[in-house]
Design a protein around this motif. Structure first.
Motif, mmCIF file in Angstrom:
data_model
loop_
_atom_site.group_PDB
_atom_site.id
_atom_site.type_symbol
_atom_site.label_atom_id
_atom_site.label_comp_id
_atom_site.label_asym_id
_atom_site.label_seq_id
_atom_site.Cartn_x
_atom_site.Cartn_y
_atom_site.Cartn_z
ATOM 1 N N LEU A 87 0.834 -1.204 0.000
ATOM 2 C CA LEU A 87 0.000 0.000 0.000
ATOM 3 C C LEU A 87 0.872 1.258 0.000
ATOM 4 N N MET A 88 1.947 1.226 0.765
ATOM 5 C CA MET A 88 2.845 2.376 0.805
ATOM 6 C C MET A 88 3.443 2.656 -0.572
ATOM 7 N N GLU A 89 3.808 1.615 -1.296
ATOM 8 C CA GLU A 89 4.374 1.791 -2.638
ATOM 9 C C GLU A 89 3.382 2.469 -3.567
ATOM 10 N N ALA A 90 2.109 2.063 -3.485
ATOM 11 C CA ALA A 90 1.088 2.685 -4.332
ATOM 12 C C ALA A 90 0.969 4.171 -4.028
ATOM 13 N N TRP A 91 0.949 4.513 -2.735
ATOM 14 C CA TRP A 91 0.893 5.912 -2.326
ATOM 15 C C TRP A 91 2.068 6.701 -2.897
ATOM 16 N N ARG A 92 3.274 6.156 -2.793
ATOM 17 C CA ARG A 92 4.469 6.871 -3.246
ATOM 18 C C ARG A 92 4.477 7.050 -4.766
ATOM 19 N N GLU A 93 4.085 6.004 -5.482
ATOM 20 C CA GLU A 93 4.145 6.077 -6.940
ATOM 21 C C GLU A 93 3.156 7.090 -7.497
ATOM 22 N N VAL A 94 1.985 7.174 -6.919
ATOM 23 C CA VAL A 94 0.975 8.104 -7.434
ATOM 24 C C VAL A 94 1.286 9.535 -7.031
ATOM 25 N N THR A 95 1.709 9.731 -5.798
ATOM 26 C CA THR A 95 1.863 11.090 -5.285
ATOM 27 C C THR A 95 3.272 11.662 -5.451
ATOM 28 N N GLY A 96 4.281 10.798 -5.598
ATOM 29 C CA GLY A 96 5.651 11.263 -5.594
ATOM 30 C C GLY A 96 6.109 11.711 -4.224
ATOM 31 N N LEU A 97 5.342 11.388 -3.199
ATOM 32 C CA LEU A 97 5.650 11.789 -1.835
ATOM 33 C C LEU A 97 6.192 10.606 -1.044
ATOM 34 N N GLU A 98 7.000 10.930 -0.065
ATOM 35 C CA GLU A 98 7.527 9.909 0.840
ATOM 36 C C GLU A 98 6.834 10.075 2.184
ATOM 37 N N GLY A 99 6.457 9.005 2.782
ATOM 38 C CA GLY A 99 5.832 9.063 4.101
ATOM 39 C C GLY A 99 6.117 7.771 4.839
ATOM 40 N N ARG A 100 5.512 7.598 5.973
ATOM 41 C CA ARG A 100 5.715 6.375 6.748
ATOM 42 C C ARG A 100 4.399 5.986 7.419
ATOM 43 N N PRO A 101 4.201 4.712 7.692
ATOM 44 C CA PRO A 101 2.999 4.292 8.422
ATOM 45 C C PRO A 101 2.933 4.987 9.786
ATOM 46 N N PHE A 102 1.716 5.215 10.251
ATOM 47 C CA PHE A 102 1.547 5.971 11.486
ATOM 48 C C PHE A 102 0.453 5.348 12.346
ATOM 49 N N VAL A 103 0.388 5.808 13.584
ATOM 50 C CA VAL A 103 -0.661 5.410 14.531
ATOM 51 C C VAL A 103 -1.484 6.644 14.830
ATOM 52 N N MET A 104 -2.792 6.485 15.001
ATOM 53 C CA MET A 104 -3.639 7.651 15.240
ATOM 54 C C MET A 104 -4.634 7.395 16.374
ATOM 55 N N GLY A 105 -5.292 8.467 16.770
ATOM 56 C CA GLY A 105 -6.309 8.381 17.812
ATOM 57 C C GLY A 105 -7.691 8.110 17.287
ATOM 58 N N GLY A 106 -7.918 8.398 16.011
ATOM 59 C CA GLY A 106 -9.225 8.120 15.429
ATOM 60 C C GLY A 106 -9.506 6.626 15.411
ATOM 61 N N GLY A 107 -10.764 6.274 15.486
ATOM 62 C CA GLY A 107 -11.150 4.866 15.474
ATOM 63 C C GLY A 107 -11.833 4.492 14.174
ATOM 64 N N THR A 108 -11.411 3.411 13.556
ATOM 65 C CA THR A 108 -12.036 2.918 12.337
ATOM 66 C C THR A 108 -12.386 1.438 12.517
ATOM 67 N N TYR A 109 -13.040 0.894 11.498
ATOM 68 C CA TYR A 109 -13.351 -0.529 11.513
ATOM 69 C C TYR A 109 -12.103 -1.394 11.640
ATOM 70 N N ALA A 110 -10.932 -0.860 11.277
ATOM 71 C CA ALA A 110 -9.708 -1.672 11.267
ATOM 72 C C ALA A 110 -9.441 -2.323 12.615
ATOM 73 N N ARG A 111 -9.852 -1.667 13.718
ATOM 74 C CA ARG A 111 -9.598 -2.215 15.045
ATOM 75 C C ARG A 111 -10.434 -3.470 15.317
ATOM 76 N N LYS A 112 -11.421 -3.733 14.490
ATOM 77 C CA LYS A 112 -12.310 -4.884 14.696
ATOM 78 C C LYS A 112 -12.031 -6.036 13.732
ATOM 79 N N ILE A 113 -11.215 -5.784 12.713
ATOM 80 C CA ILE A 113 -11.091 -6.719 11.599
ATOM 81 C C ILE A 113 -9.703 -7.358 11.602
ATOM 82 N N PRO A 114 -9.590 -8.663 11.386
ATOM 83 C CA PRO A 114 -8.261 -9.283 11.306
ATOM 84 C C PRO A 114 -7.508 -8.831 10.060
ATOM 85 N N ASN A 115 -6.196 -8.680 10.194
ATOM 86 C CA ASN A 115 -5.323 -8.319 9.066
ATOM 87 C C ASN A 115 -5.791 -7.056 8.347
#
Length: 467
Positions: A381-409
């Protein structure tokens, strides 16, 4: 959301077929706008008290699911109704399922809108209306990425299933229902966040508290619309010892509970006004505690603040306050660091509250989650982000809550990107999700379509390696 500093990376240039994708998106723009507007027109605030067969979260949420289902059928994709809890839209020929999760419920509109909340207004390249950021605009962006992949017959090794729920904003029973009766996708991402990849979320604790005794001299008290929104308005009616009534109001600056910087909690402001009146000492102590707890958004004045290097500081928001049989009740939204537990701060909160004649009467806790950012799924996923945007970033942790906290993988992956809301000339506190005049740059949603297409293409090619 802007999750972290990014820099141009000249090595991450778009693939040769970017021009064809951009031309395709350009041809879809008008229909995308119409689809988003159709969803915004539906005030899909989940209410389980309005549940009927087939609509466990009320008629309006059901209506939003039906509208999205119509979009999926129009695009010749498979759809499935999960008993009104969720809707799925699927495409692709592979046996490995990749899930993309969105939600169609919204928080209540609240007060102070300049633009109509349930009309999609376009101004200076922005779409304005409840849900354009959270999460109806993103849901349409995902659908169009899937549409492109279907038309171009890109997905031969994976099947992509968009899963849309209708009770994300309050407890997420919709995703729990789905996972009870349906197999979880092998990997998932949730399109309800900021780019690049959110690989973890803070713990999310909802605490219900009330005064031990009735609050004397306060006849009415009402503030806030949802625990996860910083309230922008609060109102109270007080009565003094000789029976004279007075009305007090307070105006704050709204925002998402997980991102309190720049907000002002109207409930705390109102308590600060009320405590100056000639109330009994017990009532004053309760008001002072609520004022302290709501100040700043990080719980610093009640000694519950804590932090870690990975996820930052605990956040604390009094999202609602009201009278119940003469007792003042408050609903508190606490987001705590991934390395902490409720046992690290709730006893302190309970001790502080007891000094002011307030007790805890209910707790709901959703534990933190964290996925190793070096995991191949995340790196793809990070590669897709970089290729489309030309931007460099890194995975992060946040305070917002999404479905991801309930779903495996699962992780959260966009579509939030940088935006300059100043150009809309909105009052302070307007424009973001959970705020009045919620707005999203249409160009951001189109850019998200590109990123999601690139991500799905990469996942289709690499799924055997990722597994």
């Amino acid at each position: 959301m802007n999750p972290g500093k990014v820099e141009w990376n000249e090595e991450n240039k778009p693939q040769p077929d970017m021009e064809l994708l951009e031309q395709w998106i350009s041809r879809q723009e008008d229909q995308m706008r119409e689809d988003i507007a159709a969803l915004i027109r539906i005030p899909s605030i989940a209410d389980q008290q309005e549940a009927i067969p087939g609509a466990p979260y009320g008629k309006k949420c059901r209506e939003a699911l039906e509208q999205m289902r119509a979009f999926g059928l129009r695009e010749q994709m498979e759809t499935e109704d999960i008993d009104g809890h969720c809707l799925t839209i699927a495409t692709g020929k592979g046996n490995v399922e990749i899930g993309i999760w969105n939600h169609l419920d919204v928080v209540p509109e609240g007060k102070g809108w300049i633009y109509p909340p349930y009309t999609c207004t376009e101004k200076d390249g922005y779409l304005i209306g409840r849900g354009v950021q959270d999460n109806k605009g993103p849901a349409v962006a995902v659908l169009y990425a899937m549409k492109y992949c279907r038309e171009k017959e890109i997905l031969n090794n994976i099947k992509v299933r968009q899963i849309l729920g209708c009770q994300e904003e309050n407890g997420m029973p919709d995703v729990e229902y789905y996972l009870k009766y349906k197999k979880a996708p092998e990997y998932s991402f949730v399109a309800d966040c900021g780019f690049p990849v959110c690989c973890g979320e803070k713990g999310h604790c909802i605490v219900l508290m009330e005064t031990v005794s009735a609050v004397e001299g306060i006849l009415e008290f009402d503030g806030g619309t949802a625990p996860n929104s910083v309230p922008s308005f609060a109102h109270a009616v007080a009565e003094n010892k000789i029976g004279q009534k007075s009305e007090e109001t307070a105006v704050g600056i709204s925002g998402h509970a997980a991102f309190p910087d720049g907000t002002q909690n109207a409930i705390g402001i109102l308590c600060g006004k009320l405590k100056m009146q000639n109330f009994p000492e017990q009532t004053k102590r309760a008001l002072e505690f609520v004022e302290r707890l709501s100040e700043g958004g990080y719980g610093e004045k009640t000694e519950i603040c804590c932090s870690d290097e990975c996820s930052g500081r605990l956040t604390c928001n009094i999202g609602q306050a009201f009278l119940h049989e003469g007792h003042l009740r408050i609903v508190i939204d606490i987001r705590y660091p991934v390395t902490k537990k409720t046992e690290d701060f709730l006893p302190k909160l309970q001790t502080e509250a007891a000094k002011s004649g307030i007790r805890i009467i209910g707790i709901e806790d959703s534990r933190p989650y964290y996925m190793n950012p070096e995991q191949p799924f995340i790196q793809t996923l990070m590669e897709a982000w970089r290729e489309v945007t030309g931007l460099e970033g890194r995975p992060f942790v946040m305070g917002g809550g999404t479905y991801a906290r309930k779903i495996p993988n699962a992780v959260a992956f966009g579509p939030g990107q940088e935006r300059n809301l100043d150009r809309l000339g909105l009052p302070k506190g307007h424009g973001n999700c959970h705020c009045a005049d919620e707005a999203e740059l249409f160009e951001n949603l189109k850019n998200a379509v590109k990123i999601y297409v690139f991500a799905l293409k990469k996942l289709d090619k690499r799924i055997k390696e990722i597994r």
